[in-house]
Design a protein around this motif. Structure first.
Motif, PDB file in Angstrom:
ATOM      1  N   ARG A 166       0.744  -1.257  -0.055  1.00 11.07           N
ATOM      2  CA  ARG A 166       0.092   0.118   0.108  1.00 11.07           C
ATOM      3  C   ARG A 166       0.882   1.376  -0.095  1.00 11.07           C
ATOM      4  O   ARG A 166       0.575   2.220  -0.922  1.00 11.07           O
ATOM      5  CB  ARG A 166      -0.698  -0.088   1.146  1.00 11.07           C
ATOM      6  CG  ARG A 166      -2.002   0.956   1.092  1.00 11.07           C
ATOM      7  CD  ARG A 166      -2.891   1.022   2.423  1.00 11.07           C
ATOM      8  NE  ARG A 166      -2.007   1.136   3.790  1.00 11.07           N
ATOM      9  CZ  ARG A 166      -2.096   0.671   4.743  1.00 11.07           C
ATOM     10  NH1 ARG A 166      -3.035  -0.612   4.937  1.00 11.07           N
ATOM     11  NH2 ARG A 166      -1.398   0.905   5.925  1.00 11.07           N
ATOM     12  N   THR A 269      -9.674   2.172   6.608  1.00 17.03           N
ATOM     13  CA  THR A 269     -10.211   1.952   5.149  1.00 17.03           C
ATOM     14  C   THR A 269      -9.144   2.719   4.285  1.00 17.03           C
ATOM     15  O   THR A 269      -8.676   3.828   4.711  1.00 17.03           O
ATOM     16  CB  THR A 269     -11.655   2.540   5.039  1.00 17.03           C
ATOM     17  OG1 THR A 269     -12.373   1.976   5.825  1.00 17.03           O
ATOM     18  CG2 THR A 269     -11.973   2.256   3.753  1.00 17.03           C
ATOM     19  N   PHE A 273      -8.845   0.536  -3.230  1.00 14.71           N
ATOM     20  CA  PHE A 273      -8.519  -0.762  -2.943  1.00 14.71           C
ATOM     21  C   PHE A 273      -7.642  -1.440  -4.287  1.00 14.71           C
ATOM     22  O   PHE A 273      -7.545  -2.568  -4.073  1.00 14.71           O
ATOM     23  CB  PHE A 273      -9.800  -1.176  -2.795  1.00 14.71           C
ATOM     24  CG  PHE A 273     -10.519  -0.757  -1.586  1.00 14.71           C
ATOM     25  CD1 PHE A 273     -10.325  -0.792  -0.395  1.00 14.71           C
ATOM     26  CD2 PHE A 273     -11.945  -0.107  -1.972  1.00 14.71           C
ATOM     27  CE1 PHE A 273     -10.830   0.010   0.648  1.00 14.71           C
ATOM     28  CE2 PHE A 273     -12.427   0.620  -1.076  1.00 14.71           C
ATOM     29  CZ  PHE A 273     -12.045   0.651   0.151  1.00 14.71           C
ATOM     30  N   CYS A 279      -3.295  -4.297  -5.976  1.00 11.55           N
ATOM     31  CA  CYS A 279      -4.540  -4.266  -5.394  1.00 11.55           C
ATOM     32  C   CYS A 279      -4.319  -4.704  -3.766  1.00 11.55           C
ATOM     33  O   CYS A 279      -3.207  -5.268  -3.675  1.00 11.55           O
ATOM     34  CB  CYS A 279      -5.696  -5.072  -5.988  1.00 11.55           C
ATOM     35  SG  CYS A 279      -5.680  -6.870  -5.475  1.00 11.55           S
ATOM     36  N   ALA A 285      -6.470  -3.431   3.263  1.00 12.32           N
ATOM     37  CA  ALA A 285      -7.559  -2.549   2.830  1.00 12.32           C
ATOM     38  C   ALA A 285      -8.696  -2.270   3.857  1.00 12.32           C
ATOM     39  O   ALA A 285      -9.051  -1.008   3.557  1.00 12.32           O
ATOM     40  CB  ALA A 285      -8.304  -3.341   1.685  1.00 12.32           C
ATOM     41  N   HIS A 286      -8.743  -2.860   4.855  1.00 13.45           N
ATOM     42  CA  HIS A 286      -9.896  -2.525   5.468  1.00 13.45           C
ATOM     43  C   HIS A 286      -9.895  -3.148   6.880  1.00 13.45           C
ATOM     44  O   HIS A 286      -9.609  -4.373   7.061  1.00 13.45           O
ATOM     45  CB  HIS A 286     -11.478  -3.041   4.987  1.00 13.45           C
ATOM     46  CG  HIS A 286     -11.559  -4.154   4.160  1.00 13.45           C
ATOM     47  ND1 HIS A 286     -11.281  -5.571   4.881  1.00 13.45           N
ATOM     48  CD2 HIS A 286     -11.393  -4.503   2.971  1.00 13.45           C
ATOM     49  CE1 HIS A 286     -11.468  -6.377   3.931  1.00 13.45           C
ATOM     50  NE2 HIS A 286     -11.582  -5.916   2.857  1.00 13.45           N
ATOM     51  N   ASP A 302     -13.291 -10.079  -1.577  1.00 13.58           N
ATOM     52  CA  ASP A 302     -12.233  -9.381  -2.432  1.00 13.58           C
ATOM     53  C   ASP A 302     -11.418 -10.428  -3.144  1.00 13.58           C
ATOM     54  O   ASP A 302     -11.187 -10.223  -4.369  1.00 13.58           O
ATOM     55  CB  ASP A 302     -11.035  -8.851  -1.358  1.00 13.58           C
ATOM     56  CG  ASP A 302     -11.548  -7.872  -0.363  1.00 13.58           C
ATOM     57  OD1 ASP A 302     -12.647  -7.103  -0.818  1.00 13.58           O
ATOM     58  OD2 ASP A 302     -10.812  -7.502   0.489  1.00 13.58           O
ATOM     59  N   ASP A 327     -10.867  -2.103  -7.746  1.00 15.19           N
ATOM     60  CA  ASP A 327     -11.348  -0.786  -7.053  1.00 15.19           C
ATOM     61  C   ASP A 327     -12.896  -0.505  -7.315  1.00 15.19           C
ATOM     62  O   ASP A 327     -13.569  -0.557  -6.329  1.00 15.19           O
ATOM     63  CB  ASP A 327     -10.366   0.303  -7.230  1.00 15.19           C
ATOM     64  CG  ASP A 327     -11.100   1.337  -6.151  1.00 15.19           C
ATOM     65  OD1 ASP A 327     -10.781   1.295  -5.227  1.00 15.19           O
ATOM     66  OD2 ASP A 327     -11.529   2.364  -6.993  1.00 15.19           O
ATOM     67  N   ARG A 331     -15.691  -1.391  -4.278  1.00 17.34           N
ATOM     68  CA  ARG A 331     -15.954  -0.140  -3.414  1.00 17.34           C
ATOM     69  C   ARG A 331     -16.975  -0.085  -2.599  1.00 17.34           C
ATOM     70  O   ARG A 331     -17.042   0.182  -1.536  1.00 17.34           O
ATOM     71  CB  ARG A 331     -15.439   1.064  -4.215  1.00 17.34           C
ATOM     72  CG  ARG A 331     -15.809   2.507  -3.462  1.00 17.34           C
ATOM     73  CD  ARG A 331     -15.286   3.347  -4.252  1.00 17.34           C
ATOM     74  NE  ARG A 331     -13.940   3.574  -4.534  1.00 17.34           N
ATOM     75  CZ  ARG A 331     -12.875   3.875  -3.543  1.00 17.34           C
ATOM     76  NH1 ARG A 331     -13.470   4.514  -2.364  1.00 17.34           N
ATOM     77  NH2 ARG A 331     -11.665   3.810  -3.606  1.00 17.34           N
ATOM     78  N   ILE A 334     -17.326  -2.944   0.437  1.00 20.36           N
ATOM     79  CA  ILE A 334     -16.452  -2.648   1.427  1.00 20.36           C
ATOM     80  C   ILE A 334     -16.886  -1.347   2.299  1.00 20.36           C
ATOM     81  O   ILE A 334     -16.890  -1.447   3.573  1.00 20.36           O
ATOM     82  CB  ILE A 334     -15.020  -2.486   1.109  1.00 20.36           C
ATOM     83  CG1 ILE A 334     -14.346  -3.745   0.489  1.00 20.36           C
ATOM     84  CG2 ILE A 334     -14.039  -1.704   2.225  1.00 20.36           C
ATOM     85  CD1 ILE A 334     -13.080  -3.422  -0.378  1.00 20.36           C
TER      86      ILE A 334
END
Length: 400
Positions: A166, A269, A273, A279, A285-286, A302, A327, A331, A334
């Motif tokens: 990320r 969050t 994503f 990805c 991601a969350h 996912d 994403d 989206r 999520i």
């Protein structure tokens, strides 16, 4: 330098399931994941949609002996407030299922997944950490801390809250915290649980018992941090009595196992994503509180979506916009799940009377209106499932 189509960074549950899914979907995969340092005594409840996915991956048959079905899920208002909600029981038989899902020890999942990773021909595991991830327009280069390097067409970040992937992709995050801690433990009990999971709503958060095989259950007890620390310091015998009292002795005598852990609650969050050849899945991601068995189930959705994107084109090269497609596709699910869990948790903490009225009214409607309860159950196990089932429900009503 090793060449692969997909590199998965991170060897937790989400990372290993993703690596196996992509490999069995026909892609050449590298899993970058050092060995786990300690056993994981937590448990995970997987809903029916997730179980079907594990069946398609030929994994469920080996996991099933360690799992307990969740046939009934009930919510009990355990607050002492003036306005209390009625008890609501969700029964899987109402929507034609033997169980909403299954609860299992994380270690059983990890053991089965480690075996699958080791035996998968399209998959190579690198027992190292990713020290740097360089993302280009035509590929991704991953340098490992053991001196090796991997060149991939696409990289999947399953490397947790402090994700290297990320950060390399320049994706920001929104974080928040709660004035709560979650105590996680397993316990045995003298009365059978009858495959019923019970969630008590309390002023400090949910107290959730989930069945395990035989007369055992797992527990997530959300408390104020000071109370969690005080309870964790108790002897196992004293803690067992506290758990039994909070459960109103529904399962008889409680014996807490030596597996008590306490975690501060927070949320996170990612701002995106996926983008380009990158990805994020799972806790990269969350992140949100352990309420409603949403965490790994959301991660598996996912992985299902990403498997379609990466493996649905047969032998076609992975496109440079695969991350953007992911994403867009993930989206709504999520963000809506994150918001709903956050809203439920905050509603339990609020002393504001209108908030209590709305929560109680919502549970009353679910308790008294079967079609609404049916929709809620289907949405709980599979987003959009209630809409797909609506025509059949209407036809059944007309026949009656």
């Amino acid at each position: 330098m090793t060449q692969v189509e997909v590199a998965v960074i991170g060897g937790g549950l989400a990372g290993m399931i993703a690596a196996v899914a992509f490999a069995r979907g026909g892609r050449k995969v590298a899993l970058v994941a050092p060995p786990h340092a300690a056993s994981d005594r937590r448990t995970t409840a997987l809903m029916e949609q997730s179980i079907r996915f594990l069946e398609r991956l030929a994994l469920w048959e080996k996991i099933a002996p360690s799992a307990a079905p969740l046939a009934t899920m009930q919510i009990i208002d355990g607050t002492k407030r003036l306005l209390r909600a009625p008890t609501v029981a969700f029964r899987s038989a109402e929507i034609g299922l033997n169980a909403f899902g299954y609860n299992m020890p994380n270690q059983s999942l990890l053991d089965v997944l480690a075996e699958a990773v080791a035996s998968e021909g399209n998959l190579t595991r690198y027992a190292a950490n990713a020290s740097t991830v360089s993302i280009g327009k035509t590929g991704v280069t991953i340098a490992l801390d053991n001196g090796e390097a991997i060149e991939a067409d696409f990289v999947v970040g399953a490397d947790g809250r402090r994700s290297t992937v990320r950060e390399a992709a320049g994706i920001g995050v929104r974080t928040w915290s709660y004035p709560q801690s979650a105590m996680v433990l397993n316990f045995s009990h003298s009365l059978p649980h009858q495959n019923v999971s019970t969630e008590f709503h309390t002023e400090s958060g949910p107290f959730t018992q989930v069945p395990l095989p035989n007369n055992r259950s797992s527990l997530v007890w959300v408390q104020q941090p000071g109370d969690a620390e005080a309870n964790a310091a108790k002897t196992l015998e004293d803690l067992g009595r506290a758990v039994e009292e909070r459960m109103q002795s529904m399962l008889g005598t409680v014996t807490v196992e030596d597996s008590v852990q306490v975690w501060p609650l927070s949320g996170m969050t990612a701002s995106r994503f996926g983008k380009g050849r990158v990805c994020l899945i799972g806790e990269a991601a969350h992140v949100f509180p352990p309420i409603g068995a949403q965490g790994l189930n959301l991660s598996l959705r996912d992985i299902m979506a990403l498997t379609d994107i990466l493996c649905g084109g047969g032998d076609q090269p992975i496109g440079a916009s695969a991350g953007d497609r992911f994403d867009r596709r993930r989206r709504t699910d999520i963000l809506s799940r994150t918001a709903s869990v956050d809203l439920l948790n905050r509603s339990l903490l609020s002393d504001f009377l209108p908030v209590q009225v709305l929560r109680a009214a919502g549970l009353h409607l679910l308790s008294s209106i079967p079609p609404l309860r049916n929709i809620a159950m289907r949405e709980g196990i599979e987003p959009g499932g209630s809409l797909r089932a609506l025509p059949a429900m209407l036809r059944e009503k007309l026949r009656r």
